[in-house]
Motif scaffolding. Structure first.
Motif, PDB file in Angstrom:
ATOM      1  N   PRO A 158     -39.911  10.192 -30.242  1.00  0.00           N
ATOM      2  CA  PRO A 158     -41.147   9.665 -30.828  1.00  0.00           C
ATOM      3  C   PRO A 158     -41.503   8.271 -30.327  1.00  0.00           C
ATOM      4  CG  PRO A 158     -39.805  10.713 -32.506  1.00  0.00           C
ATOM      5  CD  PRO A 158     -38.956  10.631 -31.271  1.00  0.00           C
ATOM      6  N   SER A 159     -40.489   7.426 -30.097  1.00  0.00           N
ATOM      7  CA  SER A 159     -40.756   6.076 -29.614  1.00  0.00           C
ATOM      8  C   SER A 159     -41.403   6.110 -28.232  1.00  0.00           C
ATOM      9  CB  SER A 159     -39.454   5.274 -29.567  1.00  0.00           C
ATOM     10  OG  SER A 159     -39.669   3.995 -28.996  1.00  0.00           O
ATOM     11  N   GLU A 160     -40.870   6.930 -27.343  1.00  0.00           N
ATOM     12  CA  GLU A 160     -41.464   7.064 -26.013  1.00  0.00           C
ATOM     13  C   GLU A 160     -42.863   7.657 -26.105  1.00  0.00           C
ATOM     14  OE1 GLU A 160     -40.670   9.238 -21.684  1.00  0.00           O
ATOM     15  OE2 GLU A 160     -39.161   9.353 -23.268  1.00  0.00           O
ATOM     16  N   SER A 161     -43.034   8.661 -26.967  1.00  0.00           N
ATOM     17  CA  SER A 161     -44.359   9.276 -27.118  1.00  0.00           C
ATOM     18  C   SER A 161     -45.395   8.243 -27.558  1.00  0.00           C
ATOM     19  CB  SER A 161     -44.297  10.422 -28.141  1.00  0.00           C
ATOM     20  OG  SER A 161     -43.525  11.497 -27.650  1.00  0.00           O
ATOM     21  N   ARG A 162     -45.028   7.410 -28.522  1.00  0.00           N
ATOM     22  CA  ARG A 162     -45.983   6.394 -28.982  1.00  0.00           C
ATOM     23  C   ARG A 162     -46.314   5.394 -27.880  1.00  0.00           C
ATOM     24  NH1 ARG A 162     -42.767   6.981 -33.727  1.00  0.00           N
ATOM     25  NH2 ARG A 162     -41.477   5.187 -33.131  1.00  0.00           N
ATOM     26  N   SER A 163     -45.315   5.081 -27.045  1.00  0.00           N
ATOM     27  CA  SER A 163     -45.583   4.159 -25.940  1.00  0.00           C
ATOM     28  C   SER A 163     -46.537   4.769 -24.920  1.00  0.00           C
ATOM     29  CB  SER A 163     -44.269   3.756 -25.255  1.00  0.00           C
ATOM     30  OG  SER A 163     -43.758   4.801 -24.441  1.00  0.00           O
ATOM     31  N   GLU A 164     -46.612   6.100 -24.920  1.00  0.00           N
ATOM     32  CA  GLU A 164     -47.530   6.812 -24.020  1.00  0.00           C
ATOM     33  C   GLU A 164     -48.869   7.112 -24.697  1.00  0.00           C
ATOM     34  OE1 GLU A 164     -46.829   7.342 -20.954  1.00  0.00           O
ATOM     35  OE2 GLU A 164     -44.731   7.888 -20.650  1.00  0.00           O
ATOM     36  N   GLY A 165     -49.025   6.679 -25.936  1.00  0.00           N
ATOM     37  CA  GLY A 165     -50.278   6.906 -26.642  1.00  0.00           C
ATOM     38  C   GLY A 165     -50.329   8.189 -27.443  1.00  0.00           C
ATOM     39  N   ILE A 166     -49.173   8.845 -27.658  1.00  0.00           N
ATOM     40  CA  ILE A 166     -49.120  10.094 -28.412  1.00  0.00           C
ATOM     41  C   ILE A 166     -48.516   9.809 -29.783  1.00  0.00           C
ATOM     42  CG2 ILE A 166     -48.194  12.441 -28.486  1.00  0.00           C
ATOM     43  CD1 ILE A 166     -48.057  12.372 -25.442  1.00  0.00           C
ATOM     44  N   PHE A 167     -49.345   9.875 -30.820  1.00  0.00           N
ATOM     45  CA  PHE A 167     -48.894   9.595 -32.178  1.00  0.00           C
ATOM     46  C   PHE A 167     -48.932  10.899 -32.986  1.00  0.00           C
ATOM     47  CE2 PHE A 167     -50.071   5.582 -30.430  1.00  0.00           C
ATOM     48  CZ  PHE A 167     -49.224   4.645 -31.019  1.00  0.00           C
ATOM     49  N   LEU A 168     -48.045  11.813 -32.610  1.00  0.00           N
ATOM     50  CA  LEU A 168     -47.966  13.130 -33.238  1.00  0.00           C
ATOM     51  C   LEU A 168     -46.530  13.397 -33.643  1.00  0.00           C
ATOM     52  CD1 LEU A 168     -50.085  15.193 -30.656  1.00  0.00           C
ATOM     53  CD2 LEU A 168     -50.880  14.292 -32.853  1.00  0.00           C
ATOM     54  N   ASP A 169     -46.346  14.133 -34.733  1.00  0.00           N
ATOM     55  CA  ASP A 169     -44.987  14.489 -35.106  1.00  0.00           C
ATOM     56  C   ASP A 169     -44.513  15.683 -34.285  1.00  0.00           C
ATOM     57  OD1 ASP A 169     -45.907  16.902 -36.292  1.00  0.00           O
ATOM     58  OD2 ASP A 169     -45.988  16.017 -38.299  1.00  0.00           O
ATOM     59  N   HIS A 170     -43.279  16.089 -34.532  1.00  0.00           N
ATOM     60  CA  HIS A 170     -42.627  17.132 -33.742  1.00  0.00           C
ATOM     61  C   HIS A 170     -43.469  18.397 -33.642  1.00  0.00           C
ATOM     62  CE1 HIS A 170     -39.865  20.574 -33.216  1.00  0.00           C
ATOM     63  NE2 HIS A 170     -39.128  19.751 -32.475  1.00  0.00           N
ATOM     64  N   ASP A 171     -43.832  18.996 -34.762  1.00  0.00           N
ATOM     65  CA  ASP A 171     -44.547  20.266 -34.733  1.00  0.00           C
ATOM     66  C   ASP A 171     -45.969  20.112 -34.214  1.00  0.00           C
ATOM     67  OD1 ASP A 171     -42.235  21.346 -35.708  1.00  0.00           O
ATOM     68  OD2 ASP A 171     -43.071  22.049 -37.610  1.00  0.00           O
ATOM     69  N   GLY A 226     -32.435   8.606 -33.003  1.00  0.00           N
ATOM     70  CA  GLY A 226     -33.819   8.325 -33.339  1.00  0.00           C
ATOM     71  C   GLY A 226     -34.798   9.337 -32.794  1.00  0.00           C
ATOM     72  N   MET A 227     -34.306  10.298 -32.034  1.00  0.00           N
ATOM     73  CA  MET A 227     -35.174  11.329 -31.461  1.00  0.00           C
ATOM     74  C   MET A 227     -35.319  12.491 -32.439  1.00  0.00           C
ATOM     75  SD  MET A 227     -33.753  11.366 -27.529  1.00  0.00           S
ATOM     76  CE  MET A 227     -33.665   9.852 -26.580  1.00  0.00           C
ATOM     77  N   ASP A 228     -36.421  13.223 -32.318  1.00  0.00           N
ATOM     78  CA  ASP A 228     -36.625  14.375 -33.196  1.00  0.00           C
ATOM     79  C   ASP A 228     -36.429  15.701 -32.473  1.00  0.00           C
ATOM     80  OD1 ASP A 228     -38.929  14.546 -31.674  1.00  0.00           O
ATOM     81  OD2 ASP A 228     -40.319  14.163 -33.333  1.00  0.00           O
ATOM     82  N   SER A 229     -35.787  15.654 -31.315  1.00  0.00           N
ATOM     83  CA  SER A 229     -35.487  16.859 -30.550  1.00  0.00           C
ATOM     84  C   SER A 229     -34.310  17.609 -31.163  1.00  0.00           C
ATOM     85  CB  SER A 229     -35.149  16.488 -29.101  1.00  0.00           C
ATOM     86  OG  SER A 229     -34.529  17.555 -28.423  1.00  0.00           O
ATOM     87  N   VAL A 230     -34.527  18.864 -31.509  1.00  0.00           N
ATOM     88  CA  VAL A 230     -33.437  19.679 -32.038  1.00  0.00           C
ATOM     89  C   VAL A 230     -32.369  19.896 -30.968  1.00  0.00           C
ATOM     90  CG1 VAL A 230     -32.832  21.962 -32.947  1.00  0.00           C
ATOM     91  CG2 VAL A 230     -34.891  20.791 -33.757  1.00  0.00           C
ATOM     92  N   GLY A 231     -32.797  20.107 -29.735  1.00  0.00           N
ATOM     93  CA  GLY A 231     -31.835  20.283 -28.651  1.00  0.00           C
ATOM     94  C   GLY A 231     -30.967  19.064 -28.451  1.00  0.00           C
TER      95      GLY A 231
END
Length: 385
Positions: free
Chosen positions: A115-128, A266-271
């Motif tokens: 999620p932290s990397e996603s927000r730095s890329e402008g993506i403010f979405l949860d896992h699903d 801190g990641m939300d990846s199940v894998g």
């Protein structure tokens, strides 16, 4: 069971070296070094190479574009990131690189698990929500690559009369690879992708995951094939291989491991969570299955396990995964240039492979040093066979 398999190698665009978590024995990863690895993989008979993606990596599309002209048969597994690119732009990029490479492009769809990397890329979405975007993205993207004109009004993405002017070389577009261990990820995979990827978990856990995916795909009237992402540490003997594994993490300190594990938590990846649970950050329980070692996952995100052993042992473990239905193996090892040679030269002769371009060249190439300046060495599958 999958009889013949394809084997891909890895381009370490985020760094390489002899030891994990340290600059000791590290090496610069520039275009010249990446070219060495790609050309080695090409000449050794690997099916293709995976290029990683993320903020710690060089851009996979630009690297693949630079290396495709200096290789002949090698395929490039390049990442598409739904949410970062529009599906129409991604389709144009895909078709262009597929044409420029002569149909040697493969696509790895990466939804993102940090999620932290996603927000730095402008993506403010949860896992699903990210997987919801991925589903709509692939619905547009795949139709464009099939040559359709697409108008789609989704909850996340909308296009009107989108169409490719220049088609890809591969009819219908390159094969699409995808990994996602969560229910949302599996749902997207079984609807849209060609090859479902898993990280290197113990065979029983992989078997359970593949069964879940197969059942879900069948309910949608589809089938998917399967691949696995693993590291390899191959030496002439098992003892040497395990010593090499220990050497790889010999410069790691507890502080570095703890810091890395905190980042993964801190990641939300199940894998990623499943990878971390294999070792729980501890050095004393790293062989999680016979010859399957989780030491790399102490500090490396994503794929964190390695097959460790002599050639015959590693080939046997690969055979166990093939028996589960795995037909594609994406491998890596440290340093990546040397391990690419070691695995191909010692283990390839023991494997059933679907793609063997080096066989056609064997008659015109010298294999091994001439003995006593008089005769060629005898042919054998492997010293370990």
């Amino acid at each position: 069971m999958s009889k013949d398999a394809n084997f891909l190698w890895f381009l370490p665009t985020h760094g390489d070296g002899r030891y994990l978590g340290t600059t000791i024995g590290a090496r610069p990863v520039d275009l010249g070094y990446l070219r060495q690895i790609a050309q080695a993989a090409d000449s050794l008979g690997y099916f293709g190479v995976l290029l990683p993606t993320g903020k710690s990596c060089e851009d996979s599309w630009l690297v693949a574009s630079a290396l495709a002209p200096v290789t002949e048969r090698l395929r490039y597994l390049v990442a598409v990131r739904p949410g970062l690119l529009s599906p129409t732009l991604a389709a144009r990029m895909t078709a262009t690189l597929d044409r420029l490479s002569g149909g040697r492009l493969l696509i790895n769809v990466v939804t993102g698990g940090d999620p932290s990397e996603s927000r730095s890329e402008g993506i403010f979405l949860d896992h699903d929500e990210r997987y919801s975007v991925t589903r709509e993205f692939l619905g547009i993207y795949r139709r464009l690559l099939r040559g359709e004109a697409v108008t789609q009004q989704g909850s996340r993405l909308q296009v009107e009369n989108a169409q490719l002017v220049f088609p890809p070389v591969q009819v219908g577009g390159p094969q699409i690879y995808f990994g996602g261990s969560s229910p949302a990820g599996i749902d997207v995979a079984t609807e849209h992708v060609d090859k479902y990827l898993t990280w290197g978990e113990p065979p029983a856990e992989v078997a359970a995951k593949l069964a879940t995916v197969s059942i879900a795909a069948a309910r949608k009237g589809r089938t998917v094939s399967f691949g696995i992402r693993l590291h390899v540490i191959v030496r002439d003997t098992n003892e040497e291989a395990w010593a090499a594994a220990e050497s790889l993490i010999s410069h790691l300190d507890d502080k570095t491991i703890a810091k890395a594990q905190k980042a993964f938590a801190g990641m939300d990846s199940v894998g990623q969570r499943r990878m971390a649970e294999l070792h729980s950050g501890r050095r004393d329980q790293l062989e999680i299955s016979p010859n399957l070692w989780a030491g790399i996952g102490l500090v490396r995100g994503g794929a964190g396990t390695a097959l460790v052993g002599d050639p015959k042992t590693v080939a046997a473990r690969i055979g166990e995964y093939q028996a589960l239905g795995i037909d594609t193996f994406i491998l890596s090892g440290y340093p990546h240039l040397e391990e690419a040679y070691r695995f191909a030269e010692l283990v390839f002769p023991l494997l059933d492979r679907a793609d063997r371009p080096e066989a056609a060249r064997a008659g015109s190439a010298q294999i091994g040093e001439v003995v006593a300046n008089a005769f060629q060495p005898s042919t054998a599958r492997s010293r370990a066979a």
